[in-house]
Design an enzyme around this catalytic site. Structure first.
Site, mmCIF file in Angstrom:
data_model
loop_
_atom_site.group_PDB
_atom_site.id
_atom_site.type_symbol
_atom_site.label_atom_id
_atom_site.label_comp_id
_atom_site.label_asym_id
_atom_site.label_seq_id
_atom_site.Cartn_x
_atom_site.Cartn_y
_atom_site.Cartn_z
ATOM 1 N N ARG A 220 73.632 -38.411 -59.772
ATOM 2 C CA ARG A 220 72.741 -39.544 -60.061
ATOM 3 C C ARG A 220 73.287 -40.437 -61.170
ATOM 4 O O ARG A 220 72.974 -41.617 -61.243
ATOM 5 C CB ARG A 220 71.361 -39.031 -60.510
ATOM 6 C CG ARG A 220 70.547 -38.359 -59.422
ATOM 7 C CD ARG A 220 69.118 -38.177 -59.914
ATOM 8 N NE ARG A 220 68.330 -37.277 -59.097
ATOM 9 C CZ ARG A 220 67.659 -37.632 -57.994
ATOM 10 N NH1 ARG A 220 67.711 -38.880 -57.566
ATOM 11 N NH2 ARG A 220 66.951 -36.749 -57.329
ATOM 12 N N ASP B 67 65.341 -46.680 -54.395
ATOM 13 C CA ASP B 67 66.806 -46.615 -54.427
ATOM 14 C C ASP B 67 67.404 -47.026 -53.084
ATOM 15 O O ASP B 67 68.329 -47.819 -53.032
ATOM 16 C CB ASP B 67 67.289 -45.208 -54.851
ATOM 17 C CG ASP B 67 66.678 -44.068 -54.045
ATOM 18 O OD1 ASP B 67 65.856 -44.312 -53.127
ATOM 19 O OD2 ASP B 67 67.017 -42.907 -54.340
ATOM 20 N N ASP C 70 66.062 -45.774 -45.829
ATOM 21 C CA ASP C 70 66.842 -45.176 -44.746
ATOM 22 C C ASP C 70 65.982 -45.189 -43.468
ATOM 23 O O ASP C 70 65.986 -46.186 -42.749
ATOM 24 C CB ASP C 70 67.251 -43.761 -45.176
ATOM 25 C CG ASP C 70 68.115 -43.040 -44.167
ATOM 26 O OD1 ASP C 70 68.677 -43.713 -43.281
ATOM 27 O OD2 ASP C 70 68.244 -41.802 -44.258
ATOM 28 N N GLY D 137 65.319 -41.543 -58.029
ATOM 29 C CA GLY D 137 66.460 -42.377 -57.619
ATOM 30 C C GLY D 137 66.444 -43.817 -58.090
ATOM 31 O O GLY D 137 67.495 -44.407 -58.292
ATOM 32 N N LYS E 274 69.827 -49.110 -45.632
ATOM 33 C CA LYS E 274 70.696 -48.487 -44.622
ATOM 34 C C LYS E 274 70.026 -48.666 -43.264
ATOM 35 O O LYS E 274 69.344 -47.770 -42.767
ATOM 36 C CB LYS E 274 70.883 -47.005 -44.974
ATOM 37 C CG LYS E 274 71.930 -46.309 -44.152
ATOM 38 C CD LYS E 274 72.465 -44.998 -44.738
ATOM 39 C CE LYS E 274 71.471 -43.996 -45.197
ATOM 40 N NZ LYS E 274 72.065 -42.666 -45.505
HETATM 41 P P1 IMP Z 1 63.549 -42.695 -45.937
HETATM 42 O O1 IMP Z 1 62.136 -42.201 -46.037
HETATM 43 O O2 IMP Z 1 64.301 -42.026 -44.805
HETATM 44 O O3 IMP Z 1 63.663 -44.202 -45.857
HETATM 45 O O4 IMP Z 1 64.329 -42.171 -47.189
HETATM 46 C C1 IMP Z 1 64.000 -42.525 -48.448
HETATM 47 C C2 IMP Z 1 64.550 -41.571 -49.472
HETATM 48 O O5 IMP Z 1 65.513 -40.644 -48.932
HETATM 49 C C3 IMP Z 1 65.282 -42.334 -50.541
HETATM 50 O O6 IMP Z 1 64.403 -42.738 -51.552
HETATM 51 C C4 IMP Z 1 66.310 -41.327 -51.008
HETATM 52 O O7 IMP Z 1 65.755 -40.505 -52.011
HETATM 53 C C5 IMP Z 1 66.606 -40.491 -49.797
HETATM 54 N N1 IMP Z 1 67.850 -40.947 -49.127
HETATM 55 C C6 IMP Z 1 67.963 -41.601 -47.959
HETATM 56 N N2 IMP Z 1 69.254 -41.867 -47.664
HETATM 57 C C7 IMP Z 1 69.978 -41.379 -48.686
HETATM 58 C C8 IMP Z 1 71.387 -41.368 -48.997
HETATM 59 O O8 IMP Z 1 72.262 -41.884 -48.260
HETATM 60 N N3 IMP Z 1 71.744 -40.774 -50.168
HETATM 61 C C9 IMP Z 1 70.838 -40.203 -51.016
HETATM 62 N N4 IMP Z 1 69.516 -40.205 -50.786
HETATM 63 C C10 IMP Z 1 69.089 -40.780 -49.619
HETATM 64 MG MG MG Z 2 64.321 -41.450 -53.500
#
Ligand code: IMP
Ligand code: MG
Length: 177
Positions: A166, A101, A104, A45, A132
């Site tokens: 992507r 990228d 979240d 990403g 986010k």
């Molecule tokens: P986290 O571990 O929940 O912070 O998520 C990190 C990863 O989840 C990112 O690097 C993305 O690959 C994926 N991700 C989280 N939210 C989104 C989204 O809204 N769209 C696409 N990929 C997401």
């Molecule tokens: Mg990712």
């Protein structure tokens, strides 16, 4: 995201992303003046954003990449992080910047941060294209943020849904129906 969806309106376009890459590149250049940095992009990403960003940094920049498993074919995090591709370059004593990228839940970055800190870098910072905050489950300090987004499933500019979208040269989201 349930069965039927379509692609929403453009939320952030190429020009806005280039402008932000220039601003953050300048900030990194100033923060690490007279030093070198090692940028670690998180595949896949972060690739588009990383390419824009590194061209705006006026320092000696080294590039490396890691791949971690995150969501599989779903839009909800499993909470489990696994390293699929590890570093090529040793990071001990280096100024390391992780390039993501989107942040979240924060689970991926929290895991990566602890993993990399154990290798004793000189410094460790985090740069993300998107933040986010509504999704956060683990508190994490993010040093450089491109844009903050609402609680939507984002695609484009490196971000995927089931590996698609992507290559969109802008940031958009999935909408129901
Ligand atoms: P986290 O571990 O929940 O912070 O998520 C990190 C990863 O989840 C990112 O690097 C993305 O690959 C994926 N991700 C989280 N939210 C989104 C989204 O809204 N769209 C696409 N990929 C997401
Ligand atoms: Mg990712």
């Amino acid at each position: 995201m349930a069965g039927n969806y379509s692609i929403g309106e453009i939320m952030i376009d190429q020009e806005q992303i280039f402008k932000r890459a220039a601003e953050i590149g300048k900030a990194i250049t100033e923060d690490f003046e007279g030093q070198e940095v090692l940028m670690i992009g998180i595949l896949k990403g972060a690739v588009l954003w990383m390419a824009d960003l590194v061209k705006q940094i006026g320092l000696n920049v080294y590039l490396d990449f890691m791949a971690v498993s995150s969501y599989g074919a779903s839009t909800k995090s499993t909470g489990a992080v696994k390293i699929v591709k590890d570093l090529d370059i040793p990071i001990e004593g280096k100024n390391v910047i992780i390039v993501e990228d989107i942040v979240d839940s924060g689970i991926t970055l929290n895991y990566l941060k602890n993993y990399l800190l154990a290798m004793k870098p000189k410094s460790l910072r985090i740069c993300t294209l998107l933040d986010k905050p509504s999704g956060r489950r683990i508190d994490i300090d993010v040093d450089y943020i491109g844009f903050t987004v609402e609680d939507k499933f984002i695609v484009g500019y490196g971000l995927d849904y089931n590996q698609s979208y992507r290559n969109f040269p802008y940031i958009t989201c999935l909408v129901d129906g």
